[in-house]
Design an enzyme around this catalytic site. Structure first.
Site, PDB file in Angstrom:
ATOM      1  N   ARG A 267       0.869  -1.183   0.000  1.00 12.49           N
ATOM      2  CA  ARG A 267       0.000   0.000   0.000  1.00 12.49           C
ATOM      3  C   ARG A 267       0.904   1.229   0.000  1.00 12.49           C
ATOM      4  NH1 ARG A 267      -1.112   2.758   4.449  1.00 12.49           N
ATOM      5  NH2 ARG A 267      -1.166   1.024   5.907  1.00 12.49           N
ATOM      6  N   HIS A 271      -3.634   4.301   4.615  1.00 10.49           N
ATOM      7  CA  HIS A 271      -4.675   3.292   4.806  1.00 10.49           C
ATOM      8  C   HIS A 271      -6.019   3.834   4.327  1.00 10.49           C
ATOM      9  CE1 HIS A 271      -6.937   0.044   6.633  1.00 10.49           C
ATOM     10  NE2 HIS A 271      -7.671   0.926   7.270  1.00 10.49           N
ATOM     11  N   TYR A 280       4.468   6.134  10.719  1.00 13.14           N
ATOM     12  CA  TYR A 280       4.879   4.771  11.074  1.00 13.14           C
ATOM     13  C   TYR A 280       5.668   4.051   9.980  1.00 13.14           C
ATOM     14  CZ  TYR A 280       0.523   3.799   8.474  1.00 13.14           C
ATOM     15  OH  TYR A 280      -0.462   3.762   7.524  1.00 13.14           O
TER      16      TYR A 280
END
Length: 374
Positions: A267, A271, A280
């Site tokens: 990805r 998200h 992150y």
């Protein structure tokens, strides 16, 4: 070699098998005796069509992201980087197969024939379902993580009872494999040899949690423990994904039961548009995966074959822009529904409890200017 000789089976797909790849990051075509026959009909022209699909869905995704940033959508889950997994598997399906997806399979919905505006209606908040599931044989995307695997298995058992050779397919992410629903679905599917395919898009992150925290071994290794053969495929390789998917579909149609496919992809974006992945993820990791881009490798391969003329590239880009413009015009023109329609179709028959809630909400709305909640 007969296709029957290269069907997925427990021996060839034992846990720990190598990841299937037919097109390298540089666009070089590899040979795999297990899967070459499944894409023997995909010549340069057919591959050009898959390339076009990936570019169009990437453009749709970019436009939807822009629409959300501009306040036209409430939320959007981007698919950037996962185009090969979705187009390769989606184009392998028959019209009578039935898809149960998560909220990110916009490319699969495009392959199933979902209307452009229908892809975005739910995310604008004007409807509870973007399309009629029976029009395109694809259920409303599931937001509850992993629940669609149970739905797919149940539907597959219905297919089996009807004596049809259609197949149910459940799409989900790596994070969903930690949910009990997925485990229960695989137990039922294995027990009854249900014609269902579990298609896991391992995009490396369950929101902010890296896959390594929940899976100490490749996710594909879990399925054989349930008696389900599995395969790990390069999810950024549209040819490999299509070959593996076709093989799994053939196995299910012939009574072989379920198959688990782990498509290893990434990805690239957030998200959802409410997420900030820079909190992150290491930028170097993102750049490394950009080097494995599903679109650029097909572009390199087609370029080496002399298939990507300027005329063709211009035609594809014009189509992608035209599709994006049509989608934008349609979504901006959508009207807000009457607030009370939220109670429609909740139950098949009238329900006193729901009628009471509707009455309370109606009286609440009348306290606002205009009396209808607008």
């Amino acid at each position: 070699m007969r296709l029957d000789d290269v069907r997925l089976n427990d021996v060839r797909l034992a846990a720990g098998a190598d990841t299937v790849q037919l097109l390298t990051e540089n666009g070089d075509r590899l040979s795999d005796v297990r899967f070459d026959a499944w894409i023997s009909d995909i010549g340069p022209e057919q591959l050009l069509g898959l390339y076009e699909d990936m570019l169009v869905i990437r453009r749709i995704d970019a436009e939807a992201t822009a629409l959300q940033r501009q306040g036209e959508l409430g939320l959007w889950p981007p698919l950037l980087g996962q185009e090969a997994s979705q187009i390769g598997s989606g184009r392998a399906l028959r019209s009578d197969d039935f898809v149960f997806s998560s909220y990110r399979e916009h490319g699969v919905a495009y392959c199933r024939g979902a209307g452009l505006v229908d892809l975005l209606r739910v995310w604008r908040g004007t409807t509870q379902s973007g399309w009629n599931p029976y029009d395109i044989n694809m259920a409303t995307p599931q937001v509850i993580i992993g629940a669609q695997t149970l739905h797919a298995t149940g539907y597959a058992l219905g297919i089996q009872a009807d004596g049809s050779d259609a197949v149910a397919v459940a799409y989900f992410g790596d994070g969903a494999t930690s949910e009990g629903d997925v485990t229960e679905a695989m137990i039922f599917a294995a027990t009854y040899a249900a014609p269902v395919i579990f298609f896991c898009q391992n995009n490396q992150y369950a929101i902010s949690e890296p896959v390594g925290l929940q899976a100490q071994r490749p996710i594909a290794e879990r399925a054989p423990g349930f008696g389900i053969p599995s395969v790990r495929v390069d999810g950024n390789d549209v040819l490999a994904v299509m070959a593996v998917m076709r093989s799994a579909l053939d196995r299910a149609r012939s009574g072989g039961g379920p198959t688990f496919i782990e498509a290893v992809t990434y990805r690239v974006g957030p998200h959802t548009t409410a997420d900030d992945p820079s909190r992150y993820r290491d930028p170097a990791e993102v750049e490394a995966w950009r080097g494995k881009d599903p679109v650029s490798r097909v572009e390199a391969h087609l370029g080496a074959l002399g298939m990507l003329t300027q005329e063709r590239l211009t035609r594809i880009q014009e189509k992608a822009d035209r599709v994006a413009a049509e989608m934008r015009t349609g979504i901006v023109a959508l009207q807000d529904p009457d607030p009370l329609t939220v109670f429609d179709n909740v139950y098949a028959e009238p329900h006193t409890g729901l009628a009471r809630q509707r009455d309370h909400y109606s009286r609440y709305l009348r306290t606002f200017v205009g009396g209808d909640g607008r």
